[in-house]
Design an enzyme around this catalytic site. Structure first.
Site, mmCIF file in Angstrom:
data_model
loop_
_atom_site.group_PDB
_atom_site.id
_atom_site.type_symbol
_atom_site.label_atom_id
_atom_site.label_comp_id
_atom_site.label_asym_id
_atom_site.label_seq_id
_atom_site.Cartn_x
_atom_site.Cartn_y
_atom_site.Cartn_z
ATOM 1 N N GLU A 19 0.782 -1.380 0.104
ATOM 2 C CA GLU A 19 -0.015 0.102 -0.065
ATOM 3 C C GLU A 19 0.833 1.365 0.011
ATOM 4 O O GLU A 19 0.393 2.322 0.409
ATOM 5 C CB GLU A 19 -0.855 -0.140 1.241
ATOM 6 C CG GLU A 19 -2.073 -1.087 1.174
ATOM 7 C CD GLU A 19 -2.790 -0.866 0.063
ATOM 8 O OE1 GLU A 19 -2.848 -0.192 -0.731
ATOM 9 O OE2 GLU A 19 -3.836 -1.835 0.113
ATOM 10 N N HIS A 45 -2.378 2.745 8.760
ATOM 11 C CA HIS A 45 -3.432 1.733 8.093
ATOM 12 C C HIS A 45 -3.843 0.739 8.883
ATOM 13 O O HIS A 45 -2.855 -0.067 9.096
ATOM 14 C CB HIS A 45 -3.284 1.891 6.600
ATOM 15 C CG HIS A 45 -4.022 0.663 6.105
ATOM 16 N ND1 HIS A 45 -5.487 0.792 6.188
ATOM 17 C CD2 HIS A 45 -3.784 -0.620 5.506
ATOM 18 C CE1 HIS A 45 -5.894 0.011 5.320
ATOM 19 N NE2 HIS A 45 -5.170 -1.103 5.212
HETATM 20 ZN ZN LIG Z 1 -5.344 -3.227 4.734
#
Ligand SMILES: [Zn+2]
Length: 269
Positions: free
Chosen positions: A76, A95
């Site tokens: 990510e 996150h």
């Molecule tokens: Zn995630």
């Protein structure tokens, strides 16, 4: 200013806290810190964020290319780079998938109601970004319109991202989001929500400046939803001019009444 070593220790510490609080499971989640104008310290992929050593972390440049580290960077990383690009004030990002807030994200529900004064002050509200496949450009496109105006975002059918002036601020916002999701769920269990009025929210927005919070609260686009915009009460009764008692119901309530009636009729046959 902290050293890179201290930032590495911070990321490991907050990763462990996320894991200990069950905000992440297995290899979920990712954290990062902006080291300087072209260096981001980020967690690796495929590793428990509760069991990291400082040496496991990866430094990437703003193009997402690894410049220091043995492991592969988080899948990510593009989401982190987008937030750092759009928000020069941000130096830490978290996150995670905290269960209650992620439940709301999986139900397609933003946490956007003016239910708790402290939440209006700290976060304004928490919008819901549309679903996008993790680790793809779709995900950054879904977040992009929301990042400039909010410090915490629900990601549909996925989780939550929070960010702030440093990693501690970002982590605490994650706690706040999950706590607020629990409070919101309790109001659903109680079957009743008493929203703050638009005037109450305006006063809280003024109070934000006293706390040094500069992220704007998006008002007028339904976030946060106040009592002024709340639907009329269920089956509200009123006496009409002709003396007949009348009820008003929402479309959803009407559909539910009709469905129940149809179901009962079928049973009888
Ligand atoms: Zn995630």
């Amino acid at each position: 200013m902290k050293s890179e070593r201290q930032y590495r220790e911070d990321i490991c510490r907050f990763g462990k806290l996320l894991h200990d609080r069950s905000y992440i499971a297995a290899t979920d989640g990712n954290l990062s810190v902006r080291l300087d104008s072209d260096a981001i310290l980020c967690t690796p992929t495929m590793m428990s964020k509760g069991m990291m050593e400082p040496e496991d972390l990866v430094v990437v440049n703003l193009a997402g290319r690894r410049v220091i580290g043995r492991r592969n960077v988080s899948s990510e990383i593009a989401m982190h780079l987008l937030i750092y690009k759009l928000r020069p004030d941000v130096h830490g990002i978290v996150h995670a998938h905290p269960p209650t807030a992620t439940g709301y994200a999986a139900a397609g529900l933003p946490l956007n109601q003016a239910l708790v004064s402290e939440i209006v002050i700290s976060l304004g509200c928490i919008p819901l970004a549309r679903y996008a496949t993790p680790g793809t450009a779709e995900l950054t496109q879904a977040l992009e319109p929301l990042v400039p105006d909010y410090d915490a975002i629900l990601m549909a059918n996925h989780g939550v991202v929070t960010y702030g002036a440093d990693l501690l601020q970002a982590y605490m916002k994650m706690e706040t989001v999950e706590h607020f999701a629990c409070i919101t769920m309790v109001t659903h269990l109680l079957g009743r929500q008493q929203l703050l009025s638009g005037e109450d929210v305006r006063k809280l927005v003024v109070a934000r400046e006293r706390y040094g919070i500069s992220t704007p609260v998006q008002q007028g686009v339904g976030c946060p939803v106040t009592a002024d915009a709340q639907a009329p009460p269920v089956a509200h009764a009123s006496a009409a001019e002709d003396g007949q008692e009348r009820f008003s119901v929402t479309r959803e309530e009407l559909m539910s009444i009709v469905k129940d009636a149809v179901r009962n009729t079928k049973r009888r046959w």
